[in-house]
Enzyme design. Structure first.
Site, short mmCIF file in Angstrom:
data_model
loop_
_atom_site.label_atom_id
_atom_site.label_comp_id
_atom_site.label_asym_id
_atom_site.label_seq_id
_atom_site.Cartn_x
_atom_site.Cartn_y
_atom_site.Cartn_z
N ASP A 12 19.31 6.89 19.62
CA ASP A 12 17.94 7.14 19.39
C ASP A 12 16.90 6.30 18.60
O ASP A 12 17.21 5.24 17.48
CB ASP A 12 17.68 8.66 18.75
CG ASP A 12 18.12 10.47 18.55
OD1 ASP A 12 18.17 9.64 20.17
OD2 ASP A 12 18.44 10.79 18.16
N ASP A 29 15.75 11.82 25.99
CA ASP A 29 15.49 13.14 25.38
C ASP A 29 14.05 13.88 26.08
O ASP A 29 13.41 15.01 26.04
CB ASP A 29 15.27 13.35 23.51
CG ASP A 29 16.27 13.47 23.06
OD1 ASP A 29 17.79 13.82 23.51
OD2 ASP A 29 16.57 12.08 22.47
#
Length: 183
Positions: free
Chosen positions: A131, A149
């Protein structure tokens, strides 16, 4: 319903909207390229400020969305791999089964598929998901996320909009069939 009927429903060779798979591939490539760039240029947990409310931060997420189950003992890696692969198979079959003119649904499914597979690649290769996009505003912080995402979220939004549109069209068609006037 016998097994032959079930097989025909799921695996009837139709093209459907599978021509939208290019979007899934694009999401996977963009996701993996940006993650490789972050891994290659940013040290773990370091941040690079881009805007007053946006930073690049390299994080390794062993959990799911919002780092749920990140502290689990390791079972979550394989669980999320199997879950995402299962969902991906269902999405590909669904793409083949829908009409080619259902563009909004096809875009939504393709984005979710690309995002799911992008994160699966991370879990298989690294054991975690990379991330790196981090939004914040004053004292409010949104959990870090990635391109996969983002694609999943936009795809889910498209699926919801498509469901509302389909529901509205069915109600409208039902009123026309019954001869009732719209309220």
């Amino acid at each position: 319903m016998n097994s032959n009927s079930l097989a025909k429903i799921w695996f009837t060779p139709t093209r459907g909207a599978s021509n939208w798979l290019w979007l899934s591939i694009f999401v996977i490539l963009l996701d993996q390229a940006t993650k490789a760039l972050v891994i290659g240029t940013v040290k773990l947990q370091d941040t690079i400020a881009l805007l007053p409310f946006l930073e690049i931060v390299y994080l390794e997420n062993t959990g799911a969305a919002f780092s749920i189950f990140a502290q689990a003992s390791g079972w979550q890696r394989w669980f999320f791999i199997v879950l995402a692969l299962g969902v991906s198979v269902v999405l590909m079959v669904w793409l083949r089964r829908i009409r080619s003119d259902q563009r909004f649904l096809a875009v939504g499914l393709s984005l979710v598929l690309g995002g799911a597979l992008g994160n699966v690649i991370d879990r298989v290769m690294h054991g975690y998901v990379v991330d790196f996009i981090f939004f914040h505003w004053r004292s409010w912080y949104f959990p870090a996320f990635n391109i996969a995402d983002t694609a999943i979220s936009i795809g889910a939004g498209c699926l919801l909009i498509d469901a509302f549109r389909e529901s509205g069209q069915e109600k409208k068609a039902g009123r026309k069939a019954s001869g009732a006037s719209p309220k």
